[in-house]
Design an enzyme around this catalytic site. Structure first.
Site, PDB file in Angstrom:
ATOM      1  N   TYR A   1      65.286  69.645 146.995  1.00 30.32           N
ATOM      2  CA  TYR A   1      66.451  68.749 146.977  1.00 30.32           C
ATOM      3  C   TYR A   1      66.379  67.722 148.106  1.00 30.32           C
ATOM      4  O   TYR A   1      66.916  66.624 147.987  1.00 30.32           O
ATOM      5  CB  TYR A   1      67.746  69.550 147.159  1.00 30.32           C
ATOM      6  CG  TYR A   1      68.368  70.078 145.882  1.00 30.32           C
ATOM      7  CD1 TYR A   1      67.653  70.892 145.019  1.00 30.32           C
ATOM      8  CD2 TYR A   1      69.680  69.773 145.558  1.00 30.32           C
ATOM      9  CE1 TYR A   1      68.232  71.388 143.858  1.00 30.32           C
ATOM     10  CE2 TYR A   1      70.268  70.262 144.406  1.00 30.32           C
ATOM     11  CZ  TYR A   1      69.537  71.065 143.559  1.00 30.32           C
ATOM     12  OH  TYR A   1      70.112  71.538 142.423  1.00 30.32           O
TER      13      TYR A   1
ATOM     14  N   LYS B   1      58.535  82.028 143.629  1.00 37.50           N
ATOM     15  CA  LYS B   1      57.465  81.792 142.652  1.00 37.50           C
ATOM     16  C   LYS B   1      56.150  81.837 143.430  1.00 37.50           C
ATOM     17  O   LYS B   1      55.381  80.869 143.483  1.00 37.50           O
ATOM     18  CB  LYS B   1      57.691  80.435 141.949  1.00 37.50           C
ATOM     19  CG  LYS B   1      56.758  80.138 140.801  1.00 37.50           C
ATOM     20  CD  LYS B   1      56.988  80.985 139.559  1.00 37.50           C
ATOM     21  CE  LYS B   1      55.941  80.679 138.497  1.00 37.50           C
ATOM     22  NZ  LYS B   1      55.992  81.619 137.356  1.00 37.50           N
TER      23      LYS B   1
ATOM     24  N   ASP C   1      60.860  83.455 137.144  1.00 42.38           N
ATOM     25  CA  ASP C   1      60.911  83.526 135.675  1.00 42.38           C
ATOM     26  C   ASP C   1      61.360  84.919 135.229  1.00 42.38           C
ATOM     27  O   ASP C   1      62.189  85.067 134.320  1.00 42.38           O
ATOM     28  CB  ASP C   1      59.578  83.105 135.039  1.00 42.38           C
ATOM     29  CG  ASP C   1      58.356  83.700 135.711  1.00 42.38           C
ATOM     30  OD1 ASP C   1      58.500  84.359 136.770  1.00 42.38           O
ATOM     31  OD2 ASP C   1      57.239  83.529 135.176  1.00 42.38           O
TER      32      ASP C   1
ATOM     33  N   ASP D   1      70.256  77.094 142.180  1.00 38.68           N
ATOM     34  CA  ASP D   1      71.076  76.222 141.331  1.00 38.68           C
ATOM     35  C   ASP D   1      70.974  76.683 139.878  1.00 38.68           C
ATOM     36  O   ASP D   1      71.974  76.855 139.183  1.00 38.68           O
ATOM     37  CB  ASP D   1      70.591  74.775 141.476  1.00 38.68           C
ATOM     38  CG  ASP D   1      71.379  73.826 140.591  1.00 38.68           C
ATOM     39  OD1 ASP D   1      72.619  73.953 140.564  1.00 38.68           O
ATOM     40  OD2 ASP D   1      70.760  72.983 139.914  1.00 38.68           O
TER      41      ASP D   1
ATOM     42  N   ASP E   1      73.920  79.028 137.346  1.00 34.21           N
ATOM     43  CA  ASP E   1      74.497  78.593 136.066  1.00 34.21           C
ATOM     44  C   ASP E   1      74.250  79.679 135.022  1.00 34.21           C
ATOM     45  O   ASP E   1      75.129  80.001 134.217  1.00 34.21           O
ATOM     46  CB  ASP E   1      73.850  77.275 135.581  1.00 34.21           C
ATOM     47  CG  ASP E   1      74.617  76.046 136.062  1.00 34.21           C
ATOM     48  OD1 ASP E   1      75.252  76.138 137.141  1.00 34.21           O
ATOM     49  OD2 ASP E   1      74.578  75.008 135.374  1.00 34.21           O
TER      50      ASP E   1
HETATM   51  C1  IPM Z   1      75.771  72.713 142.111  1.00 32.19           C
HETATM   52  C2  IPM Z   1      75.554  71.403 141.412  1.00 32.19           C
HETATM   53  C3  IPM Z   1      74.913  70.413 142.378  1.00 32.19           C
HETATM   54  C4  IPM Z   1      73.578  70.990 142.813  1.00 32.19           C
HETATM   55  C5  IPM Z   1      74.740  68.986 141.815  1.00 32.19           C
HETATM   56  C6  IPM Z   1      76.062  68.388 141.365  1.00 32.19           C
HETATM   57  C7  IPM Z   1      74.059  68.073 142.791  1.00 32.19           C
HETATM   58  O1  IPM Z   1      74.777  71.599 140.274  1.00 32.19           O
HETATM   59  O2  IPM Z   1      76.475  72.731 143.145  1.00 32.19           O
HETATM   60  O3  IPM Z   1      75.283  73.734 141.639  1.00 32.19           O
HETATM   61  O4  IPM Z   1      72.564  70.826 142.114  1.00 32.19           O
HETATM   62  O5  IPM Z   1      73.539  71.622 143.868  1.00 32.19           O
HETATM   63 MG    MG Z   2      74.431  73.636 139.790  1.00 35.07          MG
END
Ligand code: IPM
Ligand code: MG
Length: 354
Positions: free
Chosen positions: A141, A186, A219, A243, A247
């Site tokens: 990042y 990884k 993975d 990240d 999700d």
């Molecule tokens: C998160 C979001 C952010 C990230 C984006 C909006 C930059 O997806 O906080 O998980 O990737 O960190």
């Molecule tokens: Mg995110």
């Protein structure tokens, strides 16, 4: 206690859920005799629109003067031109770097009556209670980005001290739970992951010899989160893997709208945000789930203000509201009465009143 909180509503549904977070803090303040004051500032797309800057300097100084920061969400189609020089996300990444909040804590808990909202089979969700610690200010990042006519690159770089400090945070938290740490990398492909694994092994054996540590490739971890999520206690991983995996993990809880997060550094000024994004498709409709934000407020009370009783009560209020049948659209599965953002917030507020 007196505390100053900077509110950064941002974009999309950000302002709607931030308003819920503020109402919750107002209620906690009244019920427990605290004096919370607020400074509202721009970030992301709203920063670009109002100040031509996704992270205006007033925003940074307000955050630095506060006890804690609450952020709604950033981004949206309005600012999505891939060739644009300034983007809303730069505001969020810049803020994480400016506040030096390298440890992002993302708890994933299952509220039993929501198990039908998850795409996973019910038996897999039994006993799921995991904590993902995501490294937040390093890795791909933040490495140098380059773009030529026909190629592009993003540098992924980690330093030993960055790995060491995040492993310490994760191991300390593991000690308060089942004392089981899983480091995700990884290492079969990436040099940064081999450094990560070496430092993790060294730090754990010298400083946390009693904490169980296992290393899993990212993975495989993505698969285990689906087929045996209850086996995890604390997961620690680098920025981008964290990240993606959070999700994925949010689907265990039924909706991304449920998950809170806390970002912490060496100081107590923390950044608190739900893990969901700006959800432009439902922005402005007043139907967003405020639980991820309200859970983030609970983390703020605990980690930045040391108000543990208030934090526990708030988490219990979210749990009881959901178990009592309160549902926003994203977590409704039967023919439940669907609540708006404000209505859901009020159900939780009513449970906080003594
Ligand atoms: C998160 C979001 C952010 C990230 C984006 C909006 C930059 O997806 O906080 O998980 O990737 O960190
Ligand atoms: Mg995110």
């Amino acid at each position: 206690m007196d505390a100053l909180i900077t509110l950064l509503p941002g974009d999309g549904i950000g302002p709607e859920v931030t308003k819920s977070g503020r109402s919750i803090l107002d209620t906690i303040g009244k019920e427990f005799g605290h004096n919370f004051s607020f400074s509202e500032q721009h970030i992301g797309g709203s920063g670009i629109d109002h100040c031509n800057d996704p992270l205006p300097s007033n925003t940074i100084s307000s955050c630095n003067e506060s006890n804690a920061v609450i952020l709604g969400a950033v981004g949206g189609p309005k600012w999505d031109n891939p060739n644009a020089k300034i983007r809303p996300e730069q505001g969020l990444l810049g803020l994480r770097a400016a506040l030096k909040v390298f440890a992002n804590i993302r708890p994933v808990q299952i509220i039993p009556s929501l198990s039908n909202a998850s795409p996973l089979k019910n038996h897999l969700l039994k006993d799921v209670d995991l904590l993902v610690i995501r490294e937040l200010t390093g890795g791909i990042y933040f490495g140098e980005k380059k773009r030529n006519k026909s190629s592009a690159s993003d540098l992924c770089i980690y330093h030993d001290y960055e790995v060491e400090r995040i492993i310490r945070v994760a191991a300390k938290l593991a000690k308060t739970r089942k004392n089981k740490l899983c480091s995700v990398d990884k290492a079969n492909v990436l040099e940064t992951s081999r450094l990560w694994r070496d430092i993790t092994t060294k730090t754990m054996s010298s400083e946390f010899p009693d904490t169980a540590i296992e290393h899993i490739l990212v993975d495989a971890a993505a698969m285990y989160l689906i087929n045996r999520p209850a086996d995890f206690d604390v997961i620690v991983t680098e920025n981008m893997f964290g990240d993606i995996l959070t999700d994925e993990a949010s689907m265990l809880s039924g909706s991304m709208g449920m998950l809170p997060s806390a970002s912490l550094g060496e100081s107590s000024v923390g950044l608190y945000e739900p893990i969901h994004g700006s959800a432009p498709d439902i922005a402005g409709k007043g139907i967003a789930n405020p639980c991820g934000m309200i859970g983030s407020v609970a983390l703020l009370l605990r980690h930045s203000l040391n108000l543990n009783e208030e934090a526990d009560l708030l988490e219990q209020a979210i749990y009881d509201a959901i178990e009592g049948g309160a549902r926003t659209a994203d977590i409704a599965t039967n023919n439940e009465n669907i609540l708006s953002t404000d209505e859901m917030t009020n159900v939780i507020i009513n449970r906080l009143k003594k």
